[in-house]
Design a protein around this motif. Structure first.
Motif, short mmCIF file in Angstrom:
data_model
loop_
_atom_site.label_atom_id
_atom_site.label_comp_id
_atom_site.label_asym_id
_atom_site.label_seq_id
_atom_site.Cartn_x
_atom_site.Cartn_y
_atom_site.Cartn_z
N ASN A 10 69.11 23.94 12.38
CA ASN A 10 70.15 23.69 13.36
C ASN A 10 71.22 22.80 12.74
O ASN A 10 70.91 21.76 12.16
N HIS A 24 63.34 23.26 11.63
CA HIS A 24 62.22 23.39 12.55
C HIS A 24 61.38 24.57 12.09
O HIS A 24 61.87 25.70 12.03
N LEU A 68 58.23 22.66 20.73
CA LEU A 68 59.57 22.08 20.90
C LEU A 68 60.25 22.64 22.13
O LEU A 68 60.25 23.86 22.35
N TRP A 70 63.28 24.15 24.06
CA TRP A 70 64.52 24.83 23.69
C TRP A 70 65.63 24.32 24.60
O TRP A 70 65.44 24.15 25.81
N TRP A 76 72.02 20.78 23.32
CA TRP A 76 71.33 20.27 22.13
C TRP A 76 72.23 19.31 21.35
O TRP A 76 71.78 18.25 20.93
N SER A 85 65.67 16.25 16.19
CA SER A 85 64.49 16.87 15.56
C SER A 85 63.42 17.22 16.58
O SER A 85 62.49 17.96 16.26
N SER A 87 63.81 18.85 19.50
CA SER A 87 64.10 20.03 20.30
C SER A 87 64.76 21.06 19.38
O SER A 87 65.10 20.76 18.24
N ILE A 88 64.93 22.27 19.91
CA ILE A 88 65.47 23.35 19.09
C ILE A 88 66.50 24.13 19.89
O ILE A 88 66.44 24.16 21.13
N THR A 89 67.44 24.73 19.20
CA THR A 89 68.41 25.62 19.81
C THR A 89 68.64 26.79 18.86
O THR A 89 68.18 26.74 17.71
N ASP A 94 74.06 28.37 12.75
CA ASP A 94 72.75 27.93 12.28
C ASP A 94 72.24 28.99 11.32
O ASP A 94 72.81 30.07 11.21
N THR A 103 60.56 19.28 7.18
CA THR A 103 61.30 19.11 8.44
C THR A 103 62.17 17.86 8.50
O THR A 103 62.63 17.50 9.58
#
Length: 152
Positions: A10, A24, A68, A70, A76, A85, A87-89, A94, A103
């Motif tokens: 990301n 991630h 995680l 989203w 985000w 770090s 959470s994720i999108t 990206d 990571t």
């Protein structure tokens, strides 16, 4: 199906314009790679494409990708830096690669002078196979809970 490992990177730009990549690692995804090549006027041009299917589940009202939560891309980006770090999108700009990568966040400018100065993404793309810039994001789909990510 759903037996591959990928690392999603990301992209985050801070207030000073510095770019950071937040990796991630995701296990149990479906990755389909179409190896191809186009002949361009200047020679051989890579046309590899990828379709990445990522499952999610609901926990406490959150869409969870692995362990995680989203978040939509704009949400985000608005988090404090120390929470990025956690959470994720999925967003265009990206990128992802097949396999695992450490990571820890990566500072893009640390790679500005390596391999033609294209930053971390350029460095990874030249050093590793199966690195794809995210070009499309589908989902979250609800009937079969998943995301469909396209890469080139």
């Amino acid at each position: 199906m759903y037996n591959k490992v990928v690392t999603i990177f990301n992209k985050y730009e801070d207030q000073t314009g510095e770019i950071y990549w937040y990796p991630h690692v995701l296990y149990g995804v479906d990755l389909i790679v179409d190896k191809a090549a186009n002949i361009a006027k200047t020679g051989l041009d890579s046309a590899d494409t990828a379709k990445l299917h990522i499952r999610y589940h609901i926990a406490d009202g959150n869409k969870m990708v692995g362990n995680l939560p989203w978040l939509p891309p704009k949400e985000w980006e608005q988090q404090p830096n120390d929470e990025l770090s956690e959470s994720i999108t999925f967003d265009s700009g990206d990128f992802f690669m097949e396999g695992e990568y450490p990571t820890d966040p990566v500072k893009d400018s640390d790679y500005a002078d390596r391999l033609n100065g294209n930053g971390f993404y350029g460095y990874m793309n030249k050093r590793h196979d199966y690195v794809f810039l995210i070009t499309t994001v589908g989902g979250p789909y609800t009937l079969i809970p998943h995301f469909e990510i396209g890469g080139k």
